[in-house]
Scaffold this motif. Structure first.
Motif, PDB file in Angstrom:
ATOM      1  N   SER A  20       0.636  82.443  -6.854  1.00  0.00           N
ATOM      2  CA  SER A  20      -0.548  82.354  -7.700  1.00  0.00           C
ATOM      3  C   SER A  20      -0.595  80.993  -8.385  1.00  0.00           C
ATOM      4  O   SER A  20      -1.635  80.343  -8.448  1.00  0.00           O
ATOM      5  N   ALA A  21       0.560  80.579  -8.878  1.00  0.00           N
ATOM      6  CA  ALA A  21       0.596  79.314  -9.620  1.00  0.00           C
ATOM      7  C   ALA A  21       0.357  78.116  -8.704  1.00  0.00           C
ATOM      8  O   ALA A  21      -0.423  77.227  -9.010  1.00  0.00           O
ATOM      9  N   VAL A  22       1.044  78.090  -7.577  1.00  0.00           N
ATOM     10  CA  VAL A  22       0.888  76.960  -6.657  1.00  0.00           C
ATOM     11  C   VAL A  22      -0.437  77.117  -5.920  1.00  0.00           C
ATOM     12  O   VAL A  22      -0.633  78.050  -5.151  1.00  0.00           O
ATOM     13  N   GLY A  23      -1.354  76.222  -6.212  1.00  0.00           N
ATOM     14  CA  GLY A  23      -2.668  76.320  -5.563  1.00  0.00           C
ATOM     15  C   GLY A  23      -3.251  74.947  -5.335  1.00  0.00           C
ATOM     16  O   GLY A  23      -2.526  73.943  -5.363  1.00  0.00           O
ATOM     17  N   LEU A  24      -4.556  74.922  -5.147  1.00  0.00           N
ATOM     18  CA  LEU A  24      -5.219  73.643  -4.888  1.00  0.00           C
ATOM     19  C   LEU A  24      -4.939  72.649  -6.013  1.00  0.00           C
ATOM     20  O   LEU A  24      -4.797  71.450  -5.775  1.00  0.00           O
ATOM     21  N   GLY A  25      -4.851  73.164  -7.231  1.00  0.00           N
ATOM     22  CA  GLY A  25      -4.625  72.305  -8.399  1.00  0.00           C
ATOM     23  C   GLY A  25      -3.340  71.494  -8.282  1.00  0.00           C
ATOM     24  O   GLY A  25      -3.293  70.345  -8.710  1.00  0.00           O
ATOM     25  N   ASN A  26      -2.302  72.080  -7.732  1.00  0.00           N
ATOM     26  CA  ASN A  26      -1.033  71.349  -7.617  1.00  0.00           C
ATOM     27  C   ASN A  26      -1.177  70.159  -6.679  1.00  0.00           C
ATOM     28  O   ASN A  26      -0.525  69.149  -6.831  1.00  0.00           O
ATOM     29  N   ILE A  27      -2.037  70.320  -5.693  1.00  0.00           N
ATOM     30  CA  ILE A  27      -2.123  69.287  -4.667  1.00  0.00           C
ATOM     31  C   ILE A  27      -3.131  68.220  -5.062  1.00  0.00           C
ATOM     32  O   ILE A  27      -2.847  67.042  -4.997  1.00  0.00           O
ATOM     33  N   PHE A 101     -15.821  80.494  -6.545  1.00  0.00           N
ATOM     34  CA  PHE A 101     -15.910  79.176  -5.915  1.00  0.00           C
ATOM     35  C   PHE A 101     -14.609  78.768  -5.228  1.00  0.00           C
ATOM     36  O   PHE A 101     -14.593  77.999  -4.283  1.00  0.00           O
ATOM     37  N   TYR A 102     -13.487  79.308  -5.711  1.00  0.00           N
ATOM     38  CA  TYR A 102     -12.192  79.010  -5.081  1.00  0.00           C
ATOM     39  C   TYR A 102     -12.255  79.438  -3.600  1.00  0.00           C
ATOM     40  O   TYR A 102     -11.790  78.731  -2.718  1.00  0.00           O
ATOM     41  N   ALA A 103     -12.874  80.589  -3.347  1.00  0.00           N
ATOM     42  CA  ALA A 103     -12.992  81.076  -1.968  1.00  0.00           C
ATOM     43  C   ALA A 103     -13.837  80.125  -1.124  1.00  0.00           C
ATOM     44  O   ALA A 103     -13.572  79.928   0.067  1.00  0.00           O
ATOM     45  N   PHE A 236      -1.782  74.768 -18.135  1.00  0.00           N
ATOM     46  CA  PHE A 236      -2.423  76.076 -18.154  1.00  0.00           C
ATOM     47  C   PHE A 236      -2.979  76.462 -16.804  1.00  0.00           C
ATOM     48  O   PHE A 236      -2.779  77.559 -16.312  1.00  0.00           O
ATOM     49  N   PHE A 237      -3.723  75.514 -16.232  1.00  0.00           N
ATOM     50  CA  PHE A 237      -4.368  75.787 -14.955  1.00  0.00           C
ATOM     51  C   PHE A 237      -3.319  76.013 -13.874  1.00  0.00           C
ATOM     52  O   PHE A 237      -3.384  76.973 -13.108  1.00  0.00           O
ATOM     53  N   THR A 238      -2.340  75.139 -13.848  1.00  0.00           N
ATOM     54  CA  THR A 238      -1.367  75.195 -12.755  1.00  0.00           C
ATOM     55  C   THR A 238      -0.508  76.455 -12.818  1.00  0.00           C
ATOM     56  O   THR A 238      -0.094  76.986 -11.795  1.00  0.00           O
ATOM     57  N   LEU A 239      -0.225  76.935 -14.037  1.00  0.00           N
ATOM     58  CA  LEU A 239       0.621  78.129 -14.121  1.00  0.00           C
ATOM     59  C   LEU A 239      -0.199  79.425 -14.074  1.00  0.00           C
ATOM     60  O   LEU A 239       0.347  80.509 -14.233  1.00  0.00           O
ATOM     61  N   SER A 240      -1.498  79.319 -13.848  1.00  0.00           N
ATOM     62  CA  SER A 240      -2.384  80.492 -13.810  1.00  0.00           C
ATOM     63  C   SER A 240      -2.288  81.305 -15.093  1.00  0.00           C
ATOM     64  O   SER A 240      -2.272  82.532 -15.064  1.00  0.00           O
ATOM     65  N   LEU A 241      -2.209  80.599 -16.239  1.00  0.00           N
ATOM     66  CA  LEU A 241      -2.078  81.318 -17.509  1.00  0.00           C
ATOM     67  C   LEU A 241      -3.441  81.507 -18.170  1.00  0.00           C
ATOM     68  O   LEU A 241      -4.384  80.806 -17.840  1.00  0.00           O
ATOM     69  N   GLY A 244      -4.688  86.465 -17.549  1.00  0.00           N
ATOM     70  CA  GLY A 244      -4.094  87.781 -17.356  1.00  0.00           C
ATOM     71  C   GLY A 244      -3.553  88.044 -15.963  1.00  0.00           C
ATOM     72  O   GLY A 244      -3.201  89.177 -15.626  1.00  0.00           O
ATOM     73  N   ILE A 245      -3.462  87.000 -15.161  1.00  0.00           N
ATOM     74  CA  ILE A 245      -2.932  87.186 -13.810  1.00  0.00           C
ATOM     75  C   ILE A 245      -1.465  87.609 -13.884  1.00  0.00           C
ATOM     76  O   ILE A 245      -1.032  88.559 -13.237  1.00  0.00           O
ATOM     77  N   MET A 246      -0.723  86.864 -14.698  1.00  0.00           N
ATOM     78  CA  MET A 246       0.717  87.133 -14.767  1.00  0.00           C
ATOM     79  C   MET A 246       0.992  88.456 -15.492  1.00  0.00           C
ATOM     80  O   MET A 246       1.998  89.101 -15.250  1.00  0.00           O
TER      81      MET A 246
HETATM   82  N1  PFF Z   1      -2.892  77.894 -10.405  1.00  0.00           N
HETATM   83  C1  PFF Z   1      -3.870  77.646  -9.398  1.00  0.00           C
HETATM   84  C2  PFF Z   1      -3.867  76.182  -9.014  1.00  0.00           C
HETATM   85  O1  PFF Z   1      -3.122  75.386  -9.596  1.00  0.00           O
HETATM   86  O2  PFF Z   1      -4.620  75.826  -8.129  1.00  0.00           O
HETATM   87  C3  PFF Z   1      -5.251  78.015  -9.748  1.00  0.00           C
HETATM   88  C4  PFF Z   1      -5.439  79.202 -10.602  1.00  0.00           C
HETATM   89  C5  PFF Z   1      -5.169  80.453 -10.109  1.00  0.00           C
HETATM   90  C6  PFF Z   1      -5.841  79.042 -11.901  1.00  0.00           C
HETATM   91  C7  PFF Z   1      -5.289  81.532 -10.919  1.00  0.00           C
HETATM   92  C8  PFF Z   1      -5.978  80.109 -12.728  1.00  0.00           C
HETATM   93  C9  PFF Z   1      -5.700  81.342 -12.243  1.00  0.00           C
HETATM   94  F1  PFF Z   1      -5.821  82.361 -13.015  1.00  0.00           F
END
Ligand code: PFF
Length: 512
Positions: A20-27, A101-103, A236-241, A244-246
């Protein structure tokens, strides 16, 4: 007796949470942010944000989900019924504000994966992306019809996500993460190793990514504050915080579990992944700049510009392996995106299942159909503009607001010491007392500052060149629409026994 699903293994849970945390944002966000904000020196505000806000909140979300064995609405309602609306708002905004939009962006990546076969993008990759691929219209209100290749990619994304979330977590998300994450790590390492060896790569990495420019991070210097706000926002974004995902993922953990250990592993591995991927990004851009004889500052970009304009251009310059390199890069994005997308869907579905008691298969199917329909707006010619506005508002305000609410709820309503006691009862290493202070005071104050700075910037300079109406409708409107949905959902009464905790009080003296 609880019938809530449980992860099959600790590794399964960790891989799903890291997924969940590792996503497009990390790259595409991290490297560019580091470049803009002091190169190697950015690691300092980034690490401070990780320690003062990222890890404490990750621990909080894990603790809340684990203690209440519930997704955010029920977890919040059990602490105080008044807070339930906010418990709904977080997964709702995550689903409607991000996943729709992520999809679509994953849909773009799927298209580009196929484009890589023969570098369909040609020599002018920028024009290809905006005009031939997106067919971008003039503004967010000019929808001008669906772009069918993008729609097809998006639909495929929803179908894959539906297929994964349809099964119980230990069969669906867990199994998928067991495949996705090792695959992602291997593919990324291949990409990094390959990029590293391109001519001009190492020089660019050193000069633009690693060498610290300390002046940039002085919070008192002009523009220095912005660097710190960027670091907190990115953490915040990168850790999906904040969404409420975590909380949801931790609700499927078995009773005995190391909350502190899991939070440390998830947070640190995610940030390490960003840092390592930065080598591939900077190496590739450096190579492209050297080949074309343009300065690095002219070649660099973040976000979609990096993935869909700069990377294809760099691929054009490769002497050999264009197709493989392109496929590899877009596959990395697809896998990273999918593993985040399923977490956004799961948090929303789990919230609904908690409240209405409907079967998973039914909820996931309906939610995915509605989601795919909602995504359609982003597949129109105006999609890229709407996406940009929604992304800006949800990420700058939604996430941080979610974080502040969580700190207030757990720190003050539930009381931080009760949460901490729970954490220390169910596993080790023990959580030091300083966490209480962080959650009650420091973290929310820092987040308020971040929110204040974001608001200040918003009012001092208009975002993009959109009209006020567009910003109100797609920015503020999106946040408020999620709130409205939350208010509707919270009005339904809970089945009586639901609000009571599932385990007996004597099992855990703190469950009062
Ligand atoms: N963490 C994901 C990223 O870095 O791309 C994106 C993300 C997923 C953000 C889930 C927030 C979230 F709740």
């Amino acid at each position: 007796m609880s019938t809530r699903s449980v992860w099959g293994s600790k590794a399964g849970f960790l891989l799903a949470a890291i997924g969940s945390a590792v996503g497009l944002g990390n790259i595409w966000r991290f490297g560019y942010m580091a470049y803009e904000n002091g190169g190697g020196a950015f690691l300092v505000p980034y690490a401070v944000a990780l320690i003062l806000a990222g890890i404490p909140l990750m621990i909080l979300e894990y603790a809340l989900g684990h203690k209440e064995k519930a997704a955010p609405p029920l977890a919040f309602a059990r602490i105080s019924r008044k807070w339930e609306t906010m418990g709904w708002w977080m997964p709702t905004i995550a689903f409607f504000g991000i996943n729709l939009f992520y999809a679509v962006v994953i849909g773009w990546c799927i298209n580009y994966f196929f484009f890589s076969f023969s570098q369909v993008w040609g020599s002018d990759t920028g024009t290809f992306f905006t005009q031939e691929f997106l067919h971008a219209s003039k503004g967010p209100f000019q929808l001008e019809g669906i772009q069918w290749p993008i729609f097809a990619g998006t639909l495929l994304t929803w179908i894959v996500c539906w297929f994964i979330c349809f099964r119980d977590v230990n069969h669906g998300i867990e199994k998928a993460s067991m495949i996705f994450m090792p695959l992602l790590f291997v593919l990324t390492l291949v990409l990094v190793a390959w990029s590293f060896r391109l001519p001009g790569a190492w020089e660019a990495i050193k000069e633009h990514y690693l060498i610290p420019r300390w002046g940039k991070i002085n919070p008192l210097a002009p523009g220095g504050g912005k660097v710190w706000v960027a670091a907190f926002g990115q953490i915040f974004f990168t850790l999906s915080l904040g969404f409420g995902i975590m909380i949801t993922y931790a609700s499927y953990l078995p009773r005995k579990t190391s909350i502190v250990g899991n939070a440390l592993i998830t947070s640190i591995l995610n940030c390490l992944y960003s840092f390592i991927t930065g080598f591939a990004v900077f190496g590739t851009i450096g190579f492209m700049a050297a080949q074309k004889g343009v300065p690095f500052s002219k070649a660099v970009a973040g976000g979609p510009g990096l993935a869909f304009v700069v990377y294809p251009e760099a691929i054009n310059q490769l002497p050999i392996g264009k197709t493989i390199f392109g496929m590899l890069f877009f596959l990395v994005l697809i896998v990273a995106g999918l593993s985040s997308s399923i977490s956004l869907i799961e948090a929303f579905c789990s919230s609904i299942m908690d409240k209405f008691g409907w079967a998973r298969k039914r909820v996931v199917t309906v939610v995915c159909i509605l989601g795919a329909m909602g995504s359609t707006i982003f597949t129109t010619r105006a999609g890229v503009h709407i996406l940009d506005i929604v992304d800006h508002f949800v990420n700058n305000y939604g996430l941080v607001t979610g974080g502040i609410i969580e700190c207030l709820l757990v720190g003050w309503v539930l009381k931080a010491h009760i949460a901490r006691k729970h954490i220390n009862q169910v596993g080790s290493p023990p959580l030091p007392k300083i966490w209480n202070v962080l959650i009650r005071f420091l973290t929310p104050i820092l987040l308020l500052l971040v929110l204040g700075m974001a608001l200040y910037t918003e009012f001092s300079a208009r975002y993009g060149d959109y009209s006020t109406l567009a910003l109100l409708v797609f920015g503020l409107g999106w946040l408020l629409a999620a709130l409205l949905i939350s208010l509707v959902l919270m009005r339904y009464a809970w089945p009586k026994e639901k609000l009571q905790r599932e385990h007996k009080p004597d099992e855990d003296p703190l469950m009062v």
